[in-house]
Design a protein around this motif. Structure first.
Motif, PDB file in Angstrom:
ATOM      1  N   THR A 154       0.875  -1.168   0.000  1.00  0.00           N
ATOM      2  CA  THR A 154       0.000   0.000   0.000  1.00  0.00           C
ATOM      3  C   THR A 154       0.909   1.213   0.000  1.00  0.00           C
ATOM      4  O   THR A 154       1.902   1.258   0.731  1.00  0.00           O
ATOM      5  CB  THR A 154      -0.900   0.033   1.253  1.00  0.00           C
ATOM      6  N   GLY A 155       0.574   2.190  -0.830  1.00  0.00           N
ATOM      7  CA  GLY A 155       1.391   3.395  -0.899  1.00  0.00           C
ATOM      8  C   GLY A 155       0.800   4.418  -1.845  1.00  0.00           C
ATOM      9  O   GLY A 155      -0.405   4.434  -2.082  1.00  0.00           O
ATOM     10  N   PHE A 156       1.662   5.244  -2.394  1.00  0.00           N
ATOM     11  CA  PHE A 156       1.218   6.298  -3.304  1.00  0.00           C
ATOM     12  C   PHE A 156       2.226   6.445  -4.434  1.00  0.00           C
ATOM     13  O   PHE A 156       3.378   6.048  -4.316  1.00  0.00           O
ATOM     14  CB  PHE A 156       1.040   7.629  -2.567  1.00  0.00           C
ATOM     15  N   LEU A 157       1.771   7.010  -5.543  1.00  0.00           N
ATOM     16  CA  LEU A 157       2.631   7.247  -6.699  1.00  0.00           C
ATOM     17  C   LEU A 157       3.184   8.663  -6.663  1.00  0.00           C
ATOM     18  O   LEU A 157       2.480   9.602  -6.295  1.00  0.00           O
ATOM     19  CB  LEU A 157       1.854   7.056  -8.001  1.00  0.00           C
ATOM     20  N   SER A 158       4.434   8.792  -7.057  1.00  0.00           N
ATOM     21  CA  SER A 158       5.074  10.099  -7.155  1.00  0.00           C
ATOM     22  C   SER A 158       6.135  10.022  -8.238  1.00  0.00           C
ATOM     23  O   SER A 158       6.582   8.929  -8.604  1.00  0.00           O
ATOM     24  CB  SER A 158       5.717  10.480  -5.820  1.00  0.00           C
ATOM     25  N   GLN A 159       6.548  11.186  -8.729  1.00  0.00           N
ATOM     26  CA  GLN A 159       7.642  11.154  -9.692  1.00  0.00           C
ATOM     27  C   GLN A 159       8.934  10.835  -8.961  1.00  0.00           C
ATOM     28  O   GLN A 159       9.064  11.074  -7.761  1.00  0.00           O
ATOM     29  CB  GLN A 159       7.742  12.465 -10.458  1.00  0.00           C
ATOM     30  N   ARG A 160       9.888  10.271  -9.695  1.00  0.00           N
ATOM     31  CA  ARG A 160      11.141   9.802  -9.078  1.00  0.00           C
ATOM     32  C   ARG A 160      11.906  10.945  -8.414  1.00  0.00           C
ATOM     33  O   ARG A 160      12.437  10.795  -7.325  1.00  0.00           O
ATOM     34  CB  ARG A 160      12.009   9.120 -10.135  1.00  0.00           C
ATOM     35  N   SER A 161      11.985  12.087  -9.085  1.00  0.00           N
ATOM     36  CA  SER A 161      12.688  13.249  -8.528  1.00  0.00           C
ATOM     37  C   SER A 161      12.195  14.494  -9.243  1.00  0.00           C
ATOM     38  O   SER A 161      11.393  14.409 -10.173  1.00  0.00           O
ATOM     39  CB  SER A 161      14.207  13.096  -8.717  1.00  0.00           C
ATOM     40  N   LEU A 162      12.703  15.633  -8.831  1.00  0.00           N
ATOM     41  CA  LEU A 162      12.311  16.882  -9.485  1.00  0.00           C
ATOM     42  C   LEU A 162      12.682  16.891 -10.960  1.00  0.00           C
ATOM     43  O   LEU A 162      11.979  17.461 -11.790  1.00  0.00           O
ATOM     44  CB  LEU A 162      12.958  18.075  -8.784  1.00  0.00           C
ATOM     45  N   ARG A 163      13.762  16.241 -11.300  1.00  0.00           N
ATOM     46  CA  ARG A 163      14.238  16.229 -12.683  1.00  0.00           C
ATOM     47  C   ARG A 163      13.810  14.993 -13.463  1.00  0.00           C
ATOM     48  O   ARG A 163      13.988  14.941 -14.674  1.00  0.00           O
ATOM     49  CB  ARG A 163      15.761  16.328 -12.713  1.00  0.00           C
ATOM     50  N   ASN A 164      13.288  13.982 -12.788  1.00  0.00           N
ATOM     51  CA  ASN A 164      12.908  12.734 -13.448  1.00  0.00           C
ATOM     52  C   ASN A 164      11.426  12.459 -13.186  1.00  0.00           C
ATOM     53  O   ASN A 164      11.056  12.074 -12.080  1.00  0.00           O
ATOM     54  CB  ASN A 164      13.768  11.585 -12.926  1.00  0.00           C
ATOM     55  N   PRO A 165      10.561  12.618 -14.205  1.00  0.00           N
ATOM     56  CA  PRO A 165       9.123  12.462 -14.003  1.00  0.00           C
ATOM     57  C   PRO A 165       8.624  11.014 -13.978  1.00  0.00           C
ATOM     58  O   PRO A 165       7.432  10.782 -13.807  1.00  0.00           O
ATOM     59  CB  PRO A 165       8.531  13.206 -15.197  1.00  0.00           C
ATOM     60  N   ARG A 166       9.509  10.025 -14.110  1.00  0.00           N
ATOM     61  CA  ARG A 166       9.086   8.617 -14.095  1.00  0.00           C
ATOM     62  C   ARG A 166       8.390   8.291 -12.769  1.00  0.00           C
ATOM     63  O   ARG A 166       8.851   8.679 -11.696  1.00  0.00           O
ATOM     64  CB  ARG A 166      10.303   7.722 -14.292  1.00  0.00           C
ATOM     65  N   LEU A 167       7.281   7.558 -12.851  1.00  0.00           N
ATOM     66  CA  LEU A 167       6.515   7.221 -11.652  1.00  0.00           C
ATOM     67  C   LEU A 167       7.184   6.134 -10.824  1.00  0.00           C
ATOM     68  O   LEU A 167       7.729   5.175 -11.368  1.00  0.00           O
ATOM     69  CB  LEU A 167       5.115   6.752 -12.035  1.00  0.00           C
ATOM     70  N   VAL A 168       7.096   6.299  -9.504  1.00  0.00           N
ATOM     71  CA  VAL A 168       7.621   5.332  -8.542  1.00  0.00           C
ATOM     72  C   VAL A 168       6.557   5.130  -7.473  1.00  0.00           C
ATOM     73  O   VAL A 168       5.933   6.098  -7.027  1.00  0.00           O
ATOM     74  CB  VAL A 168       8.926   5.846  -7.891  1.00  0.00           C
ATOM     75  N   LEU A 169       6.342   3.884  -7.062  1.00  0.00           N
ATOM     76  CA  LEU A 169       5.438   3.588  -5.962  1.00  0.00           C
ATOM     77  C   LEU A 169       6.192   3.758  -4.655  1.00  0.00           C
ATOM     78  O   LEU A 169       7.187   3.071  -4.413  1.00  0.00           O
ATOM     79  CB  LEU A 169       4.894   2.160  -6.083  1.00  0.00           C
ATOM     80  N   HIS A 170       5.741   4.665  -3.818  1.00  0.00           N
ATOM     81  CA  HIS A 170       6.318   4.861  -2.479  1.00  0.00           C
ATOM     82  C   HIS A 170       5.527   3.974  -1.528  1.00  0.00           C
ATOM     83  O   HIS A 170       4.355   4.232  -1.256  1.00  0.00           O
ATOM     84  CB  HIS A 170       6.232   6.328  -2.056  1.00  0.00           C
TER      85      HIS A 170
END
Length: 99
Positions: free
Chosen positions: A74-90
């Protein structure tokens, strides 16, 4: 508004535990999800690989134990970093699925 993601997946691989410059433990991994879903009254097979990250004490506890196991996350999606918009599950909560 809370938009939580729940996902059952196999941990395909996990990186070694590392720490941020502030000393926060970080465990990165790649999850493989497979399921059968219904959309517009049609059944379809869903297969995807998702990059995920676990932070804090949970990362320290799970390091070296995740690869090859099926987990419920269980978590949330966010971009990898300010410069990398790829989605990552936190991942905020993870437990092993007994098979």
């Amino acid at each position: 508004m809370q938009n939580r993601i729940e996902l059952t997946a196999t941990v395909e691989r996990e990186d070694s535990l590392r720490c941020t410059p502030a000393g926060l433990p970080v465990l990165e991994m790649w999850l493989r999800h497979q399921s059968r879903q219904s959309a517009a009254n049609l059944e379809r097979d869903v297969v995807c690989e998702i990059q995920a990250v676990l932070l804090g004490e949970g990362a320290r506890k799970m390091a070296g134990k995740m690869a090859g196991n099926v987990v419920q996350c269980t978590g949330f999606l966010s971009q990898r970093s300010l410069r990398n918009p790829r989605l990552v599950l936190h991942i905020e909560h993870v437990e092993f699925v007994k098979g």
